[in-house]
Design an enzyme around this catalytic site. Structure first.
Site, PDB file in Angstrom:
ATOM      1  N   SER A 157       0.830  -1.204   0.000  1.00 15.13           N
ATOM      2  CA  SER A 157       0.000   0.000   0.000  1.00 15.13           C
ATOM      3  C   SER A 157       0.868   1.259   0.000  1.00 15.13           C
ATOM      4  CB  SER A 157      -0.959  -0.056   1.193  1.00 15.13           C
ATOM      5  OG  SER A 157      -1.977   0.913   1.076  1.00 15.13           O
ATOM      6  N   ASP A 237     -10.187  -5.459  -3.370  1.00 13.84           N
ATOM      7  CA  ASP A 237      -9.589  -4.441  -2.506  1.00 13.84           C
ATOM      8  C   ASP A 237     -10.477  -3.196  -2.550  1.00 13.84           C
ATOM      9  OD1 ASP A 237      -8.006  -2.311  -1.485  1.00 13.84           O
ATOM     10  OD2 ASP A 237      -6.162  -3.350  -2.084  1.00 13.84           O
ATOM     11  N   HIS A 272      -7.436  -6.005   0.766  1.00 13.86           N
ATOM     12  CA  HIS A 272      -6.244  -5.185   1.044  1.00 13.86           C
ATOM     13  C   HIS A 272      -5.506  -5.641   2.301  1.00 13.86           C
ATOM     14  CE1 HIS A 272      -4.001  -1.514   0.107  1.00 13.86           C
ATOM     15  NE2 HIS A 272      -4.003  -1.167   1.381  1.00 13.86           N
TER      16      HIS A 272
END
EC number: 3.1.2.12
Length: 295
Positions: A157, A237, A272
């Site tokens: 991320s 995600d 995620h």
């Protein structure tokens, strides 16, 4: 600059060291976890390479150490892992004035801030790529650990963004042998997380943003002909469409030496979380092990 060993944990075939030290770059105490694989303790390798893993928004070194299972792969291939923190921390370190979780404490975005009040502490780019490897090398003083030369970088991320940006900004010096990312923010100048962070840390100058934006950086870096960047992205995600947008990196490399060298793997149904990250750590570990000369 000495580290304090906060704890030493037997894990898999090696040990996870939880360390802290006073950083000259951030002006704070910084936490970092280091995993030394079984090869280090069994003297099975003359030179152990290192992978640096940059974590995402709101994380600490504990999240990845406990949830990603990198240690199993480190033992398999014979590399060490370094898990830095995501920002400076402390009572005097400024955070998000809006009390958000996507800026400030836990969200340093791996840049060198130029704006006040953040410039004093948020020098995360210099901390990650310059200070931390150097002080780790000085602390361990062990010729079998290579914190400086045979190294790779990856992240998740915000950390995926940091890994790609750091890899590209150091590409001419070949600092990192390889780079990969899990659900990275590839074009932060054009998504809300990045706009908030870059605006707060770097100000309104678009040229300052481009100096850290992978989609801009990669257009200015000439691929040596063999390097590739591995990216995994889950299709479920919740941040995929509005914050991450990995396809923007593919668009930015069209007509450049990097076209066809970004291996973006969209994986159906994954989110995620660290359930996603841990599922594809083995593939990333093998990718880096090959580039580090372990396969």
């Amino acid at each position: 600059m000495s580290f304090k060993v906060e704890s030493e944990i037997h894990c898999c075939g090696g040990k996870l060291l939880k360390l802290s030290h006073d950083s000259s770059k951030t002006g704070t105490s910084m936490n970092v976890n280091v995993y030394l694989p079984q090869q280090f303790y069994h003297k099975q390798s003359d030179k152990i390479p290192v992978i640096y893993y940059l974590s995402g928004l709101s994380c600490t070194p504990q999240n990845v150490s406990e949830k990603a299972f990198w240690q199993l792969q480190a033992d398999r291939f014979g590399f060490a892992m370094v898990f830095p923190d995501t920002s400076p921390r402390g009572e005097d370190v400024p955070g998000d004035p809006a009390n958000g979780w996507d800026f400030g404490l836990g969200a340093g975005f791996y840049v060198n801030a130029t704006q006040q009040p953040y410039a004093k502490n948020y020098q995360m780019f210099s901390y990650i790529h310059d200070e931390l490897p150097t002080v780790l090398d000085q602390f361990f003083k062990n010729p079998s650990l290579d914190f400086l030369d045979n190294i790779a970088i990856t992240g998740h991320s915000m950390g995926g963004f940091g890994a790609i940006a750091g890899f590209l900004k150091h590409y001419s010096s070949k600092k990192y042998k390889s780079c990969s990312a899990f659900a990275p923010i590839v074009n932060p100048s054009k998504v809300p997380w990045g706009e908030k962070a870059f605006g707060g840390y770097l100000g309104s100058d678009a040229a300052a943003w481009e100096q850290y934006d992978p989609a801009s950086l990669i257009q200015k870096v000439q691929n040596n002909g063999t390097d590739r960047i591995l990216i995994h992205q889950g299709t479920s995600d919740p941040f995929y469409r509005d914050q991450l947008k990995p396809e923007l990196l593919l668009e930015s490399v069209k007509g450049t030496s990097w076209e066809g060298k970004i291996d973006l793997e969209l994986v159906e149904g994954f989110d995620h979380s660290y359930f996603f990250v841990s599922s594809f750590v083995p593939q990333h570990a093998q990718f880096h092990a090959k580039n580090l000369g372990l396969i």
